[in-house]
Design a protein around this motif. Sequence first.
Motif, short mmCIF file in Angstrom:
data_model
loop_
_atom_site.label_atom_id
_atom_site.label_comp_id
_atom_site.label_asym_id
_atom_site.label_seq_id
_atom_site.Cartn_x
_atom_site.Cartn_y
_atom_site.Cartn_z
N ILE A 92 0.86 -1.18 0.00
CA ILE A 92 0.00 0.00 0.00
C ILE A 92 0.89 1.23 0.00
O ILE A 92 1.83 1.34 0.82
N SER A 93 0.61 2.17 -0.90
CA SER A 93 1.43 3.38 -1.02
C SER A 93 0.56 4.61 -0.80
O SER A 93 -0.62 4.64 -1.18
N PHE A 94 1.19 5.62 -0.15
CA PHE A 94 0.53 6.91 0.08
C PHE A 94 1.31 7.99 -0.67
O PHE A 94 2.54 7.94 -0.77
N GLY A 95 0.62 8.97 -1.22
CA GLY A 95 1.25 10.01 -2.04
C GLY A 95 2.05 11.00 -1.23
O GLY A 95 2.17 10.93 0.00
N ALA A 96 2.61 11.99 -1.98
CA ALA A 96 3.49 13.01 -1.39
C ALA A 96 2.68 14.00 -0.55
O ALA A 96 1.53 14.32 -0.87
N ILE A 97 3.32 14.49 0.52
CA ILE A 97 2.74 15.53 1.38
C ILE A 97 3.85 16.53 1.67
O ILE A 97 4.89 16.19 2.24
N ASN A 98 3.65 17.80 1.27
CA ASN A 98 4.65 18.83 1.49
C ASN A 98 3.93 20.11 1.90
O ASN A 98 3.35 20.81 1.06
N ASN A 99 3.95 20.39 3.19
CA ASN A 99 3.31 21.61 3.68
C ASN A 99 4.34 22.68 4.03
O ASN A 99 4.03 23.66 4.70
N ASP A 121 9.98 17.18 7.38
CA ASP A 121 9.73 18.49 6.79
C ASP A 121 8.82 18.37 5.58
O ASP A 121 7.96 19.22 5.33
N SER A 122 9.01 17.33 4.79
CA SER A 122 8.16 17.04 3.64
C SER A 122 8.24 15.55 3.34
O SER A 122 9.18 14.87 3.75
N GLU A 123 7.23 15.05 2.61
CA GLU A 123 7.15 13.61 2.39
C GLU A 123 6.94 13.35 0.90
O GLU A 123 5.96 13.83 0.29
N VAL A 124 7.87 12.57 0.35
CA VAL A 124 7.77 12.22 -1.06
C VAL A 124 6.73 11.13 -1.24
O VAL A 124 5.86 11.21 -2.10
N SER A 125 6.81 10.09 -0.42
CA SER A 125 5.85 8.98 -0.42
C SER A 125 6.06 8.16 0.84
O SER A 125 7.07 8.30 1.53
N MET A 126 5.05 7.34 1.13
CA MET A 126 5.16 6.42 2.26
C MET A 126 4.58 5.09 1.81
O MET A 126 3.43 4.99 1.41
N ASP A 127 5.41 4.01 1.87
CA ASP A 127 5.02 2.69 1.35
C ASP A 127 5.01 1.67 2.49
O ASP A 127 5.94 1.63 3.32
N VAL A 128 3.96 0.82 2.49
CA VAL A 128 3.79 -0.20 3.53
C VAL A 128 3.66 -1.56 2.86
O VAL A 128 2.94 -1.70 1.85
N THR A 129 4.32 -2.57 3.43
CA THR A 129 4.23 -3.93 2.91
C THR A 129 3.74 -4.87 4.00
O THR A 129 4.30 -4.89 5.11
N PHE A 130 2.70 -5.66 3.66
CA PHE A 130 2.17 -6.69 4.57
C PHE A 130 2.49 -8.06 4.00
O PHE A 130 2.28 -8.31 2.79
N LYS A 131 2.99 -8.95 4.87
CA LYS A 131 3.24 -10.33 4.47
C LYS A 131 2.37 -11.25 5.34
O LYS A 131 2.19 -11.00 6.53
N MET A 132 1.85 -12.31 4.71
CA MET A 132 0.95 -13.23 5.44
C MET A 132 1.16 -14.63 4.92
O MET A 132 1.73 -14.85 3.84
N GLY A 133 0.70 -15.62 5.69
CA GLY A 133 0.79 -17.01 5.29
C GLY A 133 -0.31 -17.82 5.94
O GLY A 133 -0.91 -17.41 6.93
#
Length: 390
Positions: free
Chosen positions: A223-230, A363-375
């Motif tokens: 799951i990926s989240f977009g950039a945040i730069n305030n 200070d700013s965020e280019v992207s944030m990526d999350v990986t889930f693994k399951m079995g």
Amino acid sequence: MSRFRAPLIFASLILGNPLWAESEGERAESAMDVLGAVTDLLTQGIMEDTVTPFETATPPESTLTEAEFDDAEFAIRTGSGVDGRAYSATVDSALNRPEVIIDPNTLDLADSAIEQADAVVGGLFTADGGTCEAIFAGGSYNGLRICQAILSRRLEICQEVRNISVDRDDTWSCDVEEPTYRKQCERNITWACTGSSGSVCIKQAVSFSPAPVWTVGDEIADISFGAINNGQCSLKTHTIFVQSRDYVNLSFLNLSDLTFQGVAQIRVDGVNVWTYGTSATGDLVLGDRDCGKKCSRRAVYAGSTWIEDCGVATVTSQPNADILASLIVPTLGPSSDLNSLPVTVSTGAQTNQVRIDIITGNDSEVSMDVTFKMGGQCCSAISANLGDQC
């Protein structure tokens, strides 16, 4: 029933012959000598053995409750003790004593006898010799008078025995039971997964929001989240929801990999389970770090613990946070309504929804990526195992 018998002594009195050889006072003294000392007879122990003392601080009845008084009274009446026998004797006397009607003439005779007592018995019961001189006073002639006195009393007791017999008649009947009857019992049922399908089933059984990208045999979700730069140092929150269905048997479900800028923290259902760069468990907060004279920098803290100053450096980490422990999995097996026809078997009940918050500080965020693994595996067939035999 009791009665007294009193023998009478008759004496023939002849003028000039005394009836008794000793006076009444002497006879009384002789009787007292035979009895012995009064102090030996009237002792505290003898009196308490003869008559149970009444006054006491703890009478036996003080331990009885209100409901026990009737039982105690009945036990006294029917018992073989002294108080029980006294009660029985009192009742027998009241119920069995003869009814006596006294003739008024008899009472007149008794009154006459009392009035003429001195003339009849003379001075027999006086202290001056006990003779009948008063009858023969004034003359010297022969005469005969009869004097009566009760010398002793004898108590005779007779017992009345009452025998009670009871006849009891019972009527019995027998019923013949049918040789066949219905037996009903209950046995516990447990369900087991007897078949399994591939990882495609896991993709169908586990759901994420926002939707992930499934890879590597549909057992890894990204799951990926977009950039945040305030334009300034700030905290940013990214939320993911996870659920699964009852026909999947997961062996593990982890948030395995995380790519972010600055500092990150993982919070599952409101509980901090991992924080980058520190073992402190406090919530991420921003603060000013003193960097010298007239110098301060914005920094990220876990509670009061400094982690690092705000920045934009990209970090890839493997927190490997356990998510499966927060899933409440329904009991494996079908749910069926046996009271309605036709009977249907249904599966697919969902677990609770687990909330995952990923907080970043930068200070700013280019992207944030999350990986889930399951079995694990999904059940392609479910079998029922019955409990003990009836």
